[in-house]
Design a protein around this motif. Structure first.
Motif, PDB file in Angstrom:
ATOM      1  N   PRO A 227       5.386  11.964  39.038  1.00  0.00           N
ATOM      2  CA  PRO A 227       3.949  11.701  39.192  1.00  0.00           C
ATOM      3  C   PRO A 227       3.611  10.265  38.817  1.00  0.00           C
ATOM      4  CG  PRO A 227       4.335  12.872  37.153  1.00  0.00           C
ATOM      5  CD  PRO A 227       5.666  12.791  37.837  1.00  0.00           C
ATOM      6  N   ASP A 228       4.332   9.332  39.416  1.00  0.00           N
ATOM      7  CA  ASP A 228       4.141   7.914  39.112  1.00  0.00           C
ATOM      8  C   ASP A 228       4.643   7.108  40.302  1.00  0.00           C
ATOM      9  OD1 ASP A 228       4.048   5.327  38.203  1.00  0.00           O
ATOM     10  OD2 ASP A 228       5.365   5.649  36.470  1.00  0.00           O
ATOM     11  N   GLU A 229       3.713   6.678  41.151  1.00  0.00           N
ATOM     12  CA  GLU A 229       4.097   5.916  42.344  1.00  0.00           C
ATOM     13  C   GLU A 229       4.539   4.504  42.004  1.00  0.00           C
ATOM     14  OE1 GLU A 229       0.833   6.041  45.027  1.00  0.00           O
ATOM     15  OE2 GLU A 229       1.019   8.213  45.435  1.00  0.00           O
ATOM     16  N   THR A 230       4.293   4.069  40.777  1.00  0.00           N
ATOM     17  CA  THR A 230       4.617   2.684  40.399  1.00  0.00           C
ATOM     18  C   THR A 230       6.033   2.545  39.840  1.00  0.00           C
ATOM     19  OG1 THR A 230       3.868   2.843  38.090  1.00  0.00           O
ATOM     20  CG2 THR A 230       2.196   2.389  39.763  1.00  0.00           C
ATOM     21  N   ILE A 231       6.682   3.642  39.514  1.00  0.00           N
ATOM     22  CA  ILE A 231       7.939   3.540  38.782  1.00  0.00           C
ATOM     23  C   ILE A 231       9.026   2.887  39.648  1.00  0.00           C
ATOM     24  CG2 ILE A 231       8.787   5.871  39.385  1.00  0.00           C
ATOM     25  CD1 ILE A 231       9.822   5.998  36.429  1.00  0.00           C
ATOM     26  N   HIS A 232       9.672   1.878  39.078  1.00  0.00           N
ATOM     27  CA  HIS A 232      10.759   1.185  39.759  1.00  0.00           C
ATOM     28  C   HIS A 232      11.551   0.376  38.741  1.00  0.00           C
ATOM     29  CE1 HIS A 232       7.647  -1.954  39.530  1.00  0.00           C
ATOM     30  NE2 HIS A 232       8.648  -2.842  39.585  1.00  0.00           N
TER      31      HIS A 232
ATOM     32  N   GLN B 123       4.264   3.826  34.749  1.00  0.00           N
ATOM     33  CA  GLN B 123       2.866   4.007  34.354  1.00  0.00           C
ATOM     34  C   GLN B 123       2.821   4.599  32.949  1.00  0.00           C
ATOM     35  OE1 GLN B 123       0.404   6.000  37.286  1.00  0.00           O
ATOM     36  NE2 GLN B 123      -0.821   6.945  35.677  1.00  0.00           N
ATOM     37  N   GLN B 124       2.107   3.937  32.051  1.00  0.00           N
ATOM     38  CA  GLN B 124       2.012   4.416  30.683  1.00  0.00           C
ATOM     39  C   GLN B 124       1.262   5.755  30.630  1.00  0.00           C
ATOM     40  OE1 GLN B 124       3.190   3.172  27.760  1.00  0.00           O
ATOM     41  NE2 GLN B 124       4.247   1.495  28.815  1.00  0.00           N
ATOM     42  N   PRO B 125       1.750   6.686  29.823  1.00  0.00           N
ATOM     43  CA  PRO B 125       0.979   7.918  29.625  1.00  0.00           C
ATOM     44  C   PRO B 125      -0.256   7.633  28.781  1.00  0.00           C
ATOM     45  CG  PRO B 125       2.858   7.864  28.134  1.00  0.00           C
ATOM     46  CD  PRO B 125       2.981   6.653  29.021  1.00  0.00           C
ATOM     47  N   ASP B 126      -1.077   8.636  28.601  1.00  0.00           N
ATOM     48  CA  ASP B 126      -2.304   8.493  27.810  1.00  0.00           C
ATOM     49  C   ASP B 126      -1.935   8.624  26.329  1.00  0.00           C
ATOM     50  OD1 ASP B 126      -4.727   8.686  26.519  1.00  0.00           O
ATOM     51  OD2 ASP B 126      -5.612  10.078  27.965  1.00  0.00           O
ATOM     52  N   TRP B 127      -1.835   7.488  25.637  1.00  0.00           N
ATOM     53  CA  TRP B 127      -1.414   7.523  24.238  1.00  0.00           C
ATOM     54  C   TRP B 127      -2.482   8.091  23.320  1.00  0.00           C
ATOM     55  CZ3 TRP B 127       3.430   7.653  23.448  1.00  0.00           C
ATOM     56  CH2 TRP B 127       4.313   6.980  24.314  1.00  0.00           C
ATOM     57  N   ASN B 128      -3.728   8.085  23.737  1.00  0.00           N
ATOM     58  CA  ASN B 128      -4.774   8.763  22.957  1.00  0.00           C
ATOM     59  C   ASN B 128      -4.564  10.273  23.001  1.00  0.00           C
ATOM     60  OD1 ASN B 128      -6.211   6.453  22.101  1.00  0.00           O
ATOM     61  ND2 ASN B 128      -7.253   6.322  24.078  1.00  0.00           N
ATOM     62  N   GLU B 129      -4.132  10.762  24.164  1.00  0.00           N
ATOM     63  CA  GLU B 129      -3.809  12.186  24.279  1.00  0.00           C
ATOM     64  C   GLU B 129      -2.625  12.534  23.388  1.00  0.00           C
ATOM     65  OE1 GLU B 129      -2.477  15.512  27.656  1.00  0.00           O
ATOM     66  OE2 GLU B 129      -2.599  13.375  28.178  1.00  0.00           O
ATOM     67  N   PHE B 130      -1.640  11.645  23.343  1.00  0.00           N
ATOM     68  CA  PHE B 130      -0.476  11.838  22.485  1.00  0.00           C
ATOM     69  C   PHE B 130      -0.897  12.026  21.033  1.00  0.00           C
ATOM     70  CE2 PHE B 130       2.504   9.685  19.564  1.00  0.00           C
ATOM     71  CZ  PHE B 130       3.642  10.445  19.752  1.00  0.00           C
TER      72      PHE B 130
ATOM     73  N   LEU C  83       7.749  10.960  28.565  1.00  0.00           N
ATOM     74  CA  LEU C  83       7.561   9.544  28.246  1.00  0.00           C
ATOM     75  C   LEU C  83       7.040   9.379  26.824  1.00  0.00           C
ATOM     76  CD1 LEU C  83       5.974   8.123  31.538  1.00  0.00           C
ATOM     77  CD2 LEU C  83       8.341   7.893  30.756  1.00  0.00           C
ATOM     78  N   MET C  84       6.179  10.296  26.397  1.00  0.00           N
ATOM     79  CA  MET C  84       5.618  10.226  25.052  1.00  0.00           C
ATOM     80  C   MET C  84       6.641  10.581  23.972  1.00  0.00           C
ATOM     81  SD  MET C  84       1.977  12.183  25.583  1.00  0.00           S
ATOM     82  CE  MET C  84       0.758  11.680  26.791  1.00  0.00           C
ATOM     83  N   PHE C  85       7.703  11.281  24.346  1.00  0.00           N
ATOM     84  CA  PHE C  85       8.673  11.807  23.383  1.00  0.00           C
ATOM     85  C   PHE C  85       9.165  10.743  22.415  1.00  0.00           C
ATOM     86  CE2 PHE C  85      12.937  12.844  21.963  1.00  0.00           C
ATOM     87  CZ  PHE C  85      12.874  14.186  21.650  1.00  0.00           C
ATOM     88  N   PHE C  86       9.347   9.526  22.898  1.00  0.00           N
ATOM     89  CA  PHE C  86       9.957   8.467  22.081  1.00  0.00           C
ATOM     90  C   PHE C  86       8.944   7.701  21.243  1.00  0.00           C
ATOM     91  CE2 PHE C  86      12.426   9.219  25.901  1.00  0.00           C
ATOM     92  CZ  PHE C  86      13.658   9.540  25.360  1.00  0.00           C
TER      93      PHE C  86
END
Length: 322
Positions: A259-264, A275-282, A208-211
Protein backbone atom coordinates in the motif's frame (compact mmCIF):
# COMPACT_ATOMS: atom_id res chain seq x y z
CA UNK A 1 39.38 -7.60 34.82
CA UNK A 2 38.77 -5.65 37.99
CA UNK A 3 37.70 -7.56 41.09
CA UNK A 4 34.84 -6.38 43.28
CA UNK A 5 37.48 -5.24 45.80
CA UNK A 6 39.21 -3.18 43.10
CA UNK A 7 35.90 -1.55 42.15
CA UNK A 8 35.17 -0.57 45.75
CA UNK A 9 38.40 1.42 45.85
CA UNK A 10 37.51 3.39 42.68
CA UNK A 11 35.68 6.68 42.33
CA UNK A 12 32.49 6.72 40.24
CA UNK A 13 34.37 8.23 37.29
CA UNK A 14 37.05 5.55 37.51
CA UNK A 15 34.41 2.84 37.63
CA UNK A 16 32.75 4.24 34.52
CA UNK A 17 36.07 4.44 32.66
CA UNK A 18 36.91 0.86 33.63
CA UNK A 19 33.43 -0.30 32.59
CA UNK A 20 33.64 1.36 29.16
CA UNK A 21 37.15 -0.03 28.68
CA UNK A 22 35.83 -3.54 29.30
CA UNK A 23 33.11 -3.05 26.72
CA UNK A 24 35.56 -1.61 24.20
CA UNK A 25 37.78 -4.68 24.65
CA UNK A 26 34.79 -6.86 23.79
CA UNK A 27 34.36 -8.23 27.31
CA UNK A 28 30.88 -9.25 28.43
CA UNK A 29 29.06 -7.93 31.47
CA UNK A 30 27.42 -10.42 33.83
CA UNK A 31 24.52 -9.81 36.19
CA UNK A 32 26.69 -9.55 39.31
CA UNK A 33 29.27 -7.20 37.73
CA UNK A 34 29.33 -3.50 38.53
CA UNK A 35 27.43 -1.47 35.94
CA UNK A 36 26.28 2.16 35.62
CA UNK A 37 22.72 2.86 36.69
CA UNK A 38 21.67 4.01 33.23
CA UNK A 39 23.14 0.83 31.67
CA UNK A 40 21.08 -1.27 34.08
CA UNK A 41 17.95 0.84 33.50
CA UNK A 42 18.24 0.71 29.71
CA UNK A 43 18.67 -3.06 29.84
CA UNK A 44 15.65 -3.46 32.13
CA UNK A 45 13.54 -1.33 29.80
CA UNK A 46 14.68 -3.17 26.67
CA UNK A 47 14.61 -6.74 27.99
CA UNK A 48 11.34 -6.43 29.91
CA UNK A 49 9.63 -4.91 26.86
CA UNK A 50 11.08 -7.69 24.69
CA UNK A 51 9.95 -10.37 27.13
CA UNK A 52 6.43 -8.99 27.51
CA UNK A 53 6.19 -8.58 23.72
CA UNK A 54 7.02 -12.27 23.25
CA UNK A 55 4.17 -13.19 25.60
CA UNK A 56 1.69 -10.68 24.18
CA UNK A 57 2.81 -11.64 20.66
CA UNK A 58 1.56 -15.18 21.18
CA UNK A 59 -2.00 -13.95 21.71
CA UNK A 60 -2.93 -13.02 18.10
CA UNK A 61 -1.82 -16.48 16.93
CA UNK A 62 -3.42 -18.19 19.94
CA UNK A 63 -6.74 -17.04 18.49
CA UNK A 64 -6.04 -19.26 15.48
CA UNK A 65 -5.16 -22.47 17.34
CA UNK A 66 -8.79 -23.75 17.33
CA UNK A 67 -9.43 -22.37 13.82
CA UNK A 68 -6.33 -23.56 11.91
CA UNK A 69 -7.42 -25.24 8.64
CA UNK A 70 -5.71 -28.62 9.15
CA UNK A 71 -4.42 -30.74 12.01
CA UNK A 72 -0.84 -30.18 10.83
CA UNK A 73 -1.33 -26.43 10.85
CA UNK A 74 -2.99 -26.61 14.28
CA UNK A 75 -0.04 -28.51 15.75
CA UNK A 76 2.45 -26.11 14.15
CA UNK A 77 0.81 -22.94 15.43
CA UNK A 78 0.33 -24.50 18.89
CA UNK A 79 4.06 -25.22 19.01
CA UNK A 80 4.83 -21.66 17.92
CA UNK A 81 2.60 -20.16 20.63
CA UNK A 82 4.32 -22.37 23.20
CA UNK A 83 7.75 -21.24 21.98
CA UNK A 84 6.82 -17.56 22.18
CA UNK A 85 5.60 -17.94 25.76
CA UNK A 86 8.84 -19.72 26.61
CA UNK A 87 10.86 -16.89 25.08
CA UNK A 88 8.98 -14.41 27.23
CA UNK A 89 9.63 -16.36 30.41
CA UNK A 90 13.33 -16.69 29.55
CA UNK A 91 13.68 -12.96 28.98
CA UNK A 92 11.74 -11.99 32.09
CA UNK A 93 14.15 -14.16 34.08
CA UNK A 94 17.05 -12.16 32.61
CA UNK A 95 15.26 -8.92 33.50
CA UNK A 96 14.61 -10.15 37.05
CA UNK A 97 18.33 -10.52 37.73
CA UNK A 98 18.84 -6.91 36.71
CA UNK A 99 15.92 -5.72 38.83
CA UNK A 100 16.84 -7.64 41.99
CA UNK A 101 19.31 -5.00 43.29
CA UNK A 102 16.51 -2.45 42.92
CA UNK A 103 14.17 -4.56 45.06
CA UNK A 104 11.86 -5.43 42.15
CA UNK A 105 10.72 -8.73 40.66
CA UNK A 106 8.62 -10.27 37.90
CA UNK A 107 5.36 -9.39 39.63
CA UNK A 108 6.36 -5.74 39.47
CA UNK A 109 6.91 -6.07 35.72
CA UNK A 110 3.48 -7.61 35.17
CA UNK A 111 1.82 -4.97 37.31
CA UNK A 112 3.58 -2.36 35.16
CA UNK A 113 2.09 -4.05 32.09
CA UNK A 114 -1.44 -4.09 33.51
CA UNK A 115 -1.24 -0.43 34.58
CA UNK A 116 0.19 0.72 31.23
CA UNK A 117 3.69 1.64 32.43
CA UNK A 118 5.34 -1.23 30.54
CA UNK A 119 4.77 -1.13 26.78
CA UNK A 120 4.83 -3.94 24.23
CA UNK A 121 5.47 -3.95 20.48
CA UNK A 122 2.94 -2.11 18.34
CA UNK A 123 2.32 -5.13 16.09
CA UNK A 124 0.78 -7.13 18.91
CA UNK A 125 -1.97 -4.57 19.48
CA UNK A 126 -3.34 -5.35 16.01
CA UNK A 127 -6.16 -7.59 14.83
CA UNK A 128 -5.62 -10.96 13.13
CA UNK A 129 -9.00 -11.62 11.50
CA UNK A 130 -8.00 -14.24 8.89
CA UNK A 131 -5.72 -17.25 8.53
CA UNK A 132 -3.55 -15.13 6.23
CA UNK A 133 -2.79 -12.87 9.20
CA UNK A 134 -1.28 -15.87 11.00
CA UNK A 135 0.99 -16.38 7.97
CA UNK A 136 2.00 -12.73 7.76
CA UNK A 137 2.76 -12.63 11.49
CA UNK A 138 5.05 -15.65 11.18
CA UNK A 139 6.75 -14.57 7.97
CA UNK A 140 7.06 -10.79 8.25
CA UNK A 141 6.57 -9.91 11.93
CA UNK A 142 8.87 -12.68 13.10
CA UNK A 143 11.19 -11.79 10.22
CA UNK A 144 11.38 -8.23 11.53
CA UNK A 145 12.00 -9.56 15.04
CA UNK A 146 14.88 -11.73 13.81
CA UNK A 147 16.55 -8.71 12.22
CA UNK A 148 16.26 -6.75 15.48
CA UNK A 149 17.35 -9.62 17.70
CA UNK A 150 20.27 -10.61 15.49
CA UNK A 151 21.63 -7.10 15.99
CA UNK A 152 21.92 -7.81 19.73
CA UNK A 153 23.45 -11.30 19.53
CA UNK A 154 26.79 -9.73 20.45
CA UNK A 155 25.28 -7.52 23.15
CA UNK A 156 27.70 -6.39 25.84
CA UNK A 157 25.30 -7.86 28.42
CA UNK A 158 26.09 -11.58 28.40
CA UNK A 159 22.82 -13.02 29.84
CA UNK A 160 20.78 -11.22 27.17
CA UNK A 161 23.12 -12.37 24.39
CA UNK A 162 22.90 -15.99 25.59
CA UNK A 163 19.10 -15.85 25.69
CA UNK A 164 18.98 -14.33 22.19
CA UNK A 165 21.08 -17.12 20.69
CA UNK A 166 18.44 -19.63 21.75
CA UNK A 167 15.52 -17.39 20.79
CA UNK A 168 16.85 -16.55 17.31
CA UNK A 169 17.38 -20.23 16.53
CA UNK A 170 13.70 -20.92 17.24
CA UNK A 171 12.46 -17.74 15.54
CA UNK A 172 13.94 -18.97 12.26
CA UNK A 173 11.58 -21.94 12.40
CA UNK A 174 8.71 -19.58 13.19
CA UNK A 175 9.50 -17.50 10.11
CA UNK A 176 9.61 -20.65 7.99
CA UNK A 177 6.24 -21.68 9.44
CA UNK A 178 4.76 -18.31 8.41
CA UNK A 179 6.38 -18.43 4.99
CA UNK A 180 4.88 -21.88 4.42
CA UNK A 181 1.38 -20.53 5.11
CA UNK A 182 1.99 -17.50 2.87
CA UNK A 183 3.28 -19.62 -0.04
CA UNK A 184 0.31 -21.98 0.24
CA UNK A 185 -2.13 -19.08 0.07
CA UNK A 186 -0.22 -17.34 -2.73
CA UNK A 187 -0.50 -20.50 -4.84
CA UNK A 188 -4.12 -21.13 -3.85
CA UNK A 189 -7.51 -19.99 -5.07
CA UNK A 190 -8.33 -16.44 -6.08
CA UNK A 191 -10.07 -15.97 -2.73
CA UNK A 192 -6.99 -17.20 -0.84
CA UNK A 193 -4.71 -14.90 -2.80
CA UNK A 194 -6.99 -11.96 -2.05
CA UNK A 195 -7.08 -12.87 1.63
CA UNK A 196 -3.27 -12.85 1.65
CA UNK A 197 -3.11 -9.52 -0.18
CA UNK A 198 -5.55 -7.99 2.29
CA UNK A 199 -3.41 -9.21 5.21
CA UNK A 200 -0.20 -7.77 3.74
CA UNK A 201 -1.94 -4.46 3.09
CA UNK A 202 -3.36 -4.40 6.61
CA UNK A 203 -0.02 -5.20 8.29
CA UNK A 204 2.34 -3.03 6.23
CA UNK A 205 2.14 0.21 8.28
CA UNK A 206 2.62 -1.78 11.50
CA UNK A 207 5.64 -3.54 10.04
CA UNK A 208 7.27 -0.22 9.20
CA UNK A 209 6.51 1.00 12.71
CA UNK A 210 8.00 -2.15 14.27
CA UNK A 211 11.52 -0.70 14.36
CA UNK A 212 10.52 2.60 15.92
CA UNK A 213 10.52 6.16 14.54
CA UNK A 214 13.34 7.37 12.27
CA UNK A 215 15.93 9.74 13.64
CA UNK A 216 15.66 12.36 10.89
CA UNK A 217 19.43 12.44 10.65
CA UNK A 218 19.91 12.62 14.40
CA UNK A 219 20.43 9.57 16.59
CA UNK A 220 18.25 9.92 19.66
CA UNK A 221 19.99 10.06 23.03
CA UNK A 222 18.83 6.57 24.07
CA UNK A 223 20.01 5.03 20.82
CA UNK A 224 23.32 6.84 21.05
CA UNK A 225 23.86 5.72 24.65
CA UNK A 226 22.83 2.14 23.90
CA UNK A 227 25.18 2.00 20.95
CA UNK A 228 28.00 3.35 23.13
CA UNK A 229 27.25 0.62 25.66
CA UNK A 230 27.08 -1.91 22.80
CA UNK A 231 23.60 -2.95 23.82
CA UNK A 232 22.65 -2.30 20.19
CA UNK A 233 24.71 -1.73 17.05
CA UNK A 234 22.21 -0.24 14.56
CA UNK A 235 19.70 2.59 14.51
CA UNK A 236 15.96 2.16 13.95
CA UNK A 237 16.25 3.25 10.33
CA UNK A 238 19.17 0.93 9.61
CA UNK A 239 17.09 -1.98 10.91
CA UNK A 240 14.09 -0.90 8.84
CA UNK A 241 16.27 -0.69 5.71
CA UNK A 242 17.57 -4.23 6.40
CA UNK A 243 13.95 -5.43 6.60
CA UNK A 244 13.04 -3.73 3.33
CA UNK A 245 16.13 -5.17 1.65
CA UNK A 246 15.14 -8.66 2.69
CA UNK A 247 11.41 -8.67 2.08
CA UNK A 248 10.15 -6.12 -0.46
CA UNK A 249 11.26 -8.03 -3.55
CA UNK A 250 10.04 -11.31 -2.04
CA UNK A 251 6.61 -9.77 -1.53
CA UNK A 252 6.53 -8.55 -5.13
CA UNK A 253 7.78 -11.94 -6.38
CA UNK A 254 4.65 -13.55 -4.92
CA UNK A 255 2.52 -11.23 -7.06
CA UNK A 256 1.52 -9.13 -4.05
CA UNK A 257 1.45 -5.36 -3.84
CA UNK A 258 2.23 -2.93 -1.04
CA UNK A 259 0.00 0.00 0.00
CA UNK A 260 2.71 2.44 -1.03
CA UNK A 261 3.03 3.56 -4.65
CA UNK A 262 6.17 5.54 -3.80
CA UNK A 263 8.31 2.68 -2.54
CA UNK A 264 11.48 2.15 -4.56
CA UNK A 265 15.18 1.55 -4.12
CA UNK A 266 17.28 4.68 -4.63
CA UNK A 267 20.52 3.42 -6.19
CA UNK A 268 22.33 6.72 -5.66
CA UNK A 269 21.45 6.86 -1.96
CA UNK A 270 21.70 3.06 -1.60
CA UNK A 271 18.48 2.86 0.41
CA UNK A 272 14.76 2.29 0.12
CA UNK A 273 12.50 5.31 -0.21
CA UNK A 274 9.06 4.68 1.25
CA UNK A 275 5.98 6.44 2.56
CA UNK A 276 6.27 7.10 6.29
CA UNK A 277 3.54 5.56 8.44
CA UNK A 278 1.53 7.71 10.82
CA UNK A 279 3.88 8.03 13.79
CA UNK A 280 1.20 9.74 15.87
CA UNK A 281 -0.88 6.60 15.44
CA UNK A 282 2.14 4.56 16.53
CA UNK A 283 2.36 6.54 19.77
CA UNK A 284 -1.31 5.95 20.47
CA UNK A 285 -1.02 2.22 19.78
CA UNK A 286 1.93 1.62 22.11
CA UNK A 287 0.14 3.64 24.81
CA UNK A 288 -2.55 0.95 24.71
CA UNK A 289 -5.01 2.53 22.29
CA UNK A 290 -4.62 0.02 19.46
CA UNK A 291 -7.41 -2.03 17.84
CA UNK A 292 -6.99 -4.99 20.23
CA UNK A 293 -4.98 -3.44 23.08
CA UNK A 294 -7.58 -3.62 25.82
CA UNK A 295 -8.74 -7.15 24.91
CA UNK A 296 -5.21 -8.55 24.83
CA UNK A 297 -4.24 -6.87 28.09
CA UNK A 298 -7.40 -8.13 29.80
CA UNK A 299 -6.76 -11.66 28.54
CA UNK A 300 -3.21 -11.54 29.92
CA UNK A 301 -4.45 -10.14 33.23
CA UNK A 302 -7.16 -12.82 33.55
CA UNK A 303 -4.60 -15.53 32.85
CA UNK A 304 -2.32 -14.10 35.53
CA UNK A 305 -5.16 -13.93 38.05
CA UNK A 306 -6.36 -17.46 37.30
CA UNK A 307 -2.87 -18.94 37.73
CA UNK A 308 -2.29 -17.27 41.10
CA UNK A 309 -3.06 -20.50 42.96
CA UNK A 310 -0.21 -22.25 41.11
CA UNK A 311 2.30 -19.56 42.12
CA UNK A 312 1.03 -19.64 45.70
CA UNK A 313 1.36 -23.44 45.85
CA UNK A 314 4.92 -23.36 44.51
CA UNK A 315 5.95 -20.67 47.00
CA UNK A 316 4.32 -22.58 49.86
CA UNK A 317 6.10 -25.80 48.86
CA UNK A 318 9.39 -23.91 48.68
CA UNK A 319 8.95 -22.60 52.20
CA UNK A 320 8.16 -26.11 53.54
CA UNK A 321 11.02 -27.75 51.61
CA UNK A 322 13.42 -25.05 52.72
Amino acid sequence: MQTQSDMRDMTDNEKMEAFLARIDRGEKIEADDWMPDDYRNQLIKLISMHGISEIMGALPEKEWVPKAPTLRRKLAIMAKVQDEMGHGQLLLRVAEDLMAPLGKNREDLLNDLFTGRLKFHNVFHMEAPTWADAGVIGWLVDGAAIITQTMSLDSSYAPYARALHRICAEEKFHAQHGESIVLELAEGTAAQKQMLQDAVTRWWPSLLMFFGPPEDGQITSNQQQNMRYKIRTQTNEELRQAFLNKYVQRIFHLGLTLPDETIHFDEAANKWVYQQPDWNEFKQIVKGNGPRSSQRLRLREMSYEESKWVRDAILAYGRVAG
